[in-house]
Design an enzyme around this catalytic site. Structure first.
Site, PDB file in Angstrom:
ATOM      1  N   LYS A  22      -1.996  -1.588  -3.883  1.00 18.13           N
ATOM      2  CA  LYS A  22      -2.865  -0.415  -3.896  1.00 18.13           C
ATOM      3  C   LYS A  22      -1.994   0.832  -4.019  1.00 18.13           C
ATOM      4  O   LYS A  22      -1.043   0.974  -3.253  1.00 18.13           O
ATOM      5  CB  LYS A  22      -3.677  -0.365  -2.593  1.00 18.13           C
ATOM      6  N   LYS A  41       0.864  -1.188   0.000  1.00 12.71           N
ATOM      7  CA  LYS A  41       0.000   0.000   0.000  1.00 12.71           C
ATOM      8  C   LYS A  41       0.894   1.230   0.000  1.00 12.71           C
ATOM      9  O   LYS A  41       1.599   1.508   0.971  1.00 12.71           O
ATOM     10  CB  LYS A  41      -0.920   0.005   1.226  1.00 12.71           C
TER      11      LYS A  41
END
Length: 327
Positions: free
Chosen positions: A247, A194
């Site tokens: 992500k 992330k």
């Protein structure tokens, strides 16, 4: 010309092009991120994400019905609590917003697979993803809170837990807590790679989760780094992650590809709020064709190696597949 090899032969008709298609998308791999909020009779449009809403629990069924009819069978829940405090107590309260939303969804839509985002930023008064020590997030102290949230969500009916905090050791702590409380069959989808991304702007508006000071770069990843992402993914798998996630998706296809080559667990890609907002804005201005760009962005993630695609366009993508426009 005497050409033996003519790649264009396999592009001569729609039927043939689809027959030899290398990347295929199935509706069962789509996940829709959904925001639930306190109150009653609420469907609040998110200004920076046209067409996306915050739903009160009594109205969330309307969206769940639309998703079901389109063929989307999985939802990721994000909660927006009424009360915030230093320890994010609303995240692990038995009567928290996500816990109550889970119970309602399981009652009315038992076939929908409910994934819960596990983070503290929506619940803390300071907006950071853990417990503070001064101006810094205390990694190790935060782990026990994350574990408590995971157990609370599982008790409320979560089918899968998705920790997004990026604390070191969180997957192991959550796995241990779930197992010790009888939830050994509840899988973990870790936000493993992330990145600290500017693509998250609209989400912070949607979830009211912007940090009150500083930023999240001390725990989310530097977007210049690739090898670090592979290290994070490998650690999460070692700690017990059943699925790993990259992500954002759109600008990180190279990371998705390398993660796919590294691990033997399913890989998810999250097409985040900024990606959605950019497509919406450009299509509203008439600069792009929304349907085609949405489809192309999704195929890019799958082509890179994603098995699961988390998208605010999940319902539309499912409809495209249903109509034979994508697949």
């Amino acid at each position: 010309m005497e050409l033996i090899n003519r790649p264009r032969r396999l592009r001569t008709s729609p039927v043939l092009r689809k027959m030899v298609r290398e990347t295929r998308i199935d509706r069962s791999s789509l996940v829709y991120p959904m925001f639930v909020t306190e109150g009653t009779n609420k469907t609040e449009e998110i200004a920076s994400m046209p067409g996306q809403y915050r739903y009160s629990i009594d109205r969330m069924g309307e969206k769940l019905m639309q998703l079901t009819q389109a063929g989307v069978s999985s939802v990721m829940l994000f909660g927006i609590p009424e009360h915030k405090d230093e320890t994010g107590s609303g995240a692990y309260a038995s009567d928290g917003i996500v816990q109550r939303a889970l119970q309602a969804a399981k009652k009315d839509f038992p076939k929908i697979y409910m994934i819960t985002d596990l983070c503290m930023c929506e619940y803390t008064s300071h907006g950071h993803c853990g417990i503070l020590c001064g101006q810094d997030v205390d990694n190790d102290r935060t782990l026990s809170y994350l574990a408590q949230i995971a157990v609370s969500q599982a008790q409320a009916g979560a089918d899968m837990i998705a920790p997004s905090d990026m604390m070191d050791g969180r997957v192991a702590a959550i796995r241990r807590a779930l197992d010790q409380n009888g939830f050994d069959e509840v899988p973990i989808m870790a936000y493993s790679a992330k990145y600290a991304s500017s693509f998250y702007g609209p989400f912070r508006d949607a979830a009211d989760s912007a940090p009150a000071f500083g930023d999240r770069r001390s725990y989310q990843m530097d977007y210049h780094n690739r090898r670090e992402a592979l290290k994070e993914v490998a650690l999460d798998v070692e700690e017990g992650a059943d699925i790993v996630m990259v992500k954002p998706a759109m600008a990180y296809a190279d990371i998705i590809r390398q993660v796919r080559q590294l691990v033997h667990v399913p890989v998810a890609a999250y097409s985040v709020s900024g990606e959605y907002a950019m497509i919406k804005a450009a299509s509203a201005a008439g600069w792009i064709q929304e349907e085609q760009v949405v489809a192309e962005a999704a195929v890019c993630a799958y082509r890179a190696g994603a098995d699961i695609y988390i998208s605010y366009y999940a319902q539309e993508l499912a409809q495209y597949i249903k109509e034979g426009k994508l697949g």
